[in-house]
Design a protein around this motif. Structure first.
Motif, PDB file in Angstrom:
ATOM      1  N   GLY A   1       0.818  -1.210   0.000  1.00  0.00           N
ATOM      2  CA  GLY A   1       0.000   0.000   0.000  1.00  0.00           C
ATOM      3  C   GLY A   1       0.849   1.255   0.000  1.00  0.00           C
ATOM      4  N   LEU A   2       1.887   1.264   0.814  1.00  0.00           N
ATOM      5  CA  LEU A   2       2.788   2.427   0.845  1.00  0.00           C
ATOM      6  C   LEU A   2       3.530   2.591  -0.479  1.00  0.00           C
ATOM      7  CD1 LEU A   2       4.163   2.128   4.485  1.00  0.00           C
ATOM      8  CD2 LEU A   2       2.569   3.853   3.596  1.00  0.00           C
ATOM      9  N   VAL A   3       3.943   1.474  -1.074  1.00  0.00           N
ATOM     10  CA  VAL A   3       4.599   1.538  -2.385  1.00  0.00           C
ATOM     11  C   VAL A   3       3.637   2.141  -3.411  1.00  0.00           C
ATOM     12  CG1 VAL A   3       5.487   0.145  -4.306  1.00  0.00           C
ATOM     13  CG2 VAL A   3       6.259  -0.301  -1.976  1.00  0.00           C
ATOM     14  N   GLY A   4       2.396   1.708  -3.394  1.00  0.00           N
ATOM     15  CA  GLY A   4       1.401   2.248  -4.320  1.00  0.00           C
ATOM     16  C   GLY A   4       1.196   3.738  -4.144  1.00  0.00           C
ATOM     17  N   ILE A   5       1.161   4.205  -2.901  1.00  0.00           N
ATOM     18  CA  ILE A   5       1.003   5.633  -2.622  1.00  0.00           C
ATOM     19  C   ILE A   5       2.201   6.407  -3.150  1.00  0.00           C
ATOM     20  CG2 ILE A   5       0.931   7.339  -0.759  1.00  0.00           C
ATOM     21  CD1 ILE A   5      -0.765   5.206   0.801  1.00  0.00           C
ATOM     22  N   VAL A   6       3.402   5.885  -2.931  1.00  0.00           N
ATOM     23  CA  VAL A   6       4.609   6.545  -3.436  1.00  0.00           C
ATOM     24  C   VAL A   6       4.591   6.608  -4.961  1.00  0.00           C
ATOM     25  CG1 VAL A   6       7.130   6.308  -3.657  1.00  0.00           C
ATOM     26  CG2 VAL A   6       6.039   6.018  -1.424  1.00  0.00           C
ATOM     27  N   VAL A   7       4.232   5.496  -5.609  1.00  0.00           N
ATOM     28  CA  VAL A   7       4.200   5.461  -7.070  1.00  0.00           C
ATOM     29  C   VAL A   7       3.163   6.445  -7.609  1.00  0.00           C
ATOM     30  CG1 VAL A   7       3.705   3.997  -9.073  1.00  0.00           C
ATOM     31  CG2 VAL A   7       5.120   3.118  -7.220  1.00  0.00           C
ATOM     32  N   GLN A   8       2.003   6.524  -6.973  1.00  0.00           N
ATOM     33  CA  GLN A   8       0.987   7.490  -7.393  1.00  0.00           C
ATOM     34  C   GLN A   8       1.502   8.918  -7.287  1.00  0.00           C
ATOM     35  OE1 GLN A   8      -2.390   6.833  -4.915  1.00  0.00           O
ATOM     36  NE2 GLN A   8      -3.131   5.125  -6.127  1.00  0.00           N
ATOM     37  N   THR A   9       2.181   9.205  -6.212  1.00  0.00           N
ATOM     38  CA  THR A   9       2.716  10.550  -6.012  1.00  0.00           C
ATOM     39  C   THR A   9       3.770  10.867  -7.062  1.00  0.00           C
ATOM     40  OG1 THR A   9       2.313  10.322  -3.646  1.00  0.00           O
ATOM     41  CG2 THR A   9       3.802  12.088  -4.334  1.00  0.00           C
ATOM     42  N   LEU A  10       4.650   9.909  -7.329  1.00  0.00           N
ATOM     43  CA  LEU A  10       5.662  10.122  -8.370  1.00  0.00           C
ATOM     44  C   LEU A  10       5.019  10.318  -9.741  1.00  0.00           C
ATOM     45  CD1 LEU A  10       8.387   7.552  -7.249  1.00  0.00           C
ATOM     46  CD2 LEU A  10       8.433  10.047  -7.003  1.00  0.00           C
ATOM     47  N   ALA A  11       3.952   9.577 -10.012  1.00  0.00           N
ATOM     48  CA  ALA A  11       3.244   9.728 -11.292  1.00  0.00           C
ATOM     49  C   ALA A  11       2.644  11.124 -11.406  1.00  0.00           C
ATOM     50  CB  ALA A  11       2.166   8.668 -11.431  1.00  0.00           C
ATOM     51  N   MET A  12       2.088  11.637 -10.311  1.00  0.00           N
ATOM     52  CA  MET A  12       1.540  13.002 -10.347  1.00  0.00           C
ATOM     53  C   MET A  12       2.637  14.010 -10.651  1.00  0.00           C
ATOM     54  SD  MET A  12      -1.459  13.369  -7.438  1.00  0.00           S
ATOM     55  CE  MET A  12      -0.368  14.292  -6.420  1.00  0.00           C
ATOM     56  N   LEU A  13       3.775  13.848 -10.004  1.00  0.00           N
ATOM     57  CA  LEU A  13       4.887  14.765 -10.244  1.00  0.00           C
ATOM     58  C   LEU A  13       5.408  14.631 -11.673  1.00  0.00           C
ATOM     59  CD1 LEU A  13       6.817  14.300  -6.874  1.00  0.00           C
ATOM     60  CD2 LEU A  13       5.346  16.221  -7.541  1.00  0.00           C
ATOM     61  N   LEU A  14       5.460  13.395 -12.170  1.00  0.00           N
ATOM     62  CA  LEU A  14       5.911  13.153 -13.538  1.00  0.00           C
ATOM     63  C   LEU A  14       4.956  13.769 -14.557  1.00  0.00           C
ATOM     64  CD1 LEU A  14       8.045  11.780 -15.307  1.00  0.00           C
ATOM     65  CD2 LEU A  14       6.633   9.720 -15.261  1.00  0.00           C
ATOM     66  N   PHE A  15       3.663  13.597 -14.347  1.00  0.00           N
ATOM     67  CA  PHE A  15       2.689  14.208 -15.249  1.00  0.00           C
ATOM     68  C   PHE A  15       2.799  15.719 -15.224  1.00  0.00           C
ATOM     69  CE2 PHE A  15       0.701  10.170 -15.813  1.00  0.00           C
ATOM     70  CZ  PHE A  15       0.035  10.290 -17.025  1.00  0.00           C
TER      71      PHE A  15
END
Length: 143
Positions: free
Chosen positions: A89-103
């Protein structure tokens, strides 16, 4: 093991997974809150901002997918399942946050700008689908 013992053990497992899931959803909400101007709960409740609501909702759905997949993959091993759920779950949250920053960098879709708009924006829809897709990808990876 008696039926009562089985039911109590199952109820305890459900409560434990639910607690981990709720904690992860709260963490996910606050991570999204950090990426938006102002307090996210106030932007949603007070300003009734559809973009902030869509982004927060999609992030919660994504975390829910990851939690569900982690429970599914635990195979009835409670301690391993709870640990896996928390980590994945924490990995998923981190990946989502990185995706937002990447977008924000690649596509020029700024979450900070989106939540200032009072009408639902195409960029919010794109980021919402991205949240759910990342949640689904992470969930399938867990399985």
């Amino acid at each position: 093991m008696t039926l009562l013992e089985t039911l109590l053990r199952g109820a305890g497992a459900i409560a434990s997974y639910a607690a981990v899931g709720v904690i992860l959803m709260i963490v996910g909400f606050y991570v999204i809150d950090l990426a938006t101007p102002g307090r996210l709960s106030e932007v949603i409740r007070g300003q009734r901002n559809p973009n902030a609501t869509l982004l927060a909702s999609s992030a919660m759905a994504a975390v829910g997918l990851i939690v569900a997949a982690s429970i599914w993959s635990s195979g009835g091993r409670l301690a391993e399942g709870l640990a896996g759920t928390a980590v994945f779950g924490l990995v998923g949250i981190v990946v989502q946050t990185l995706a937002m920053l990447l977008f924000d960098r690649v596509a020029g879709i700024s979450v900070r700008d989106l939540v200032k708009e009072q009408e639902l924006q195409p960029g919010a829809r794109l980021l919402a689908v991205t949240h759910v897709a990342i949640g689904l990808i992470t969930a399938v990876a867990v399985i």
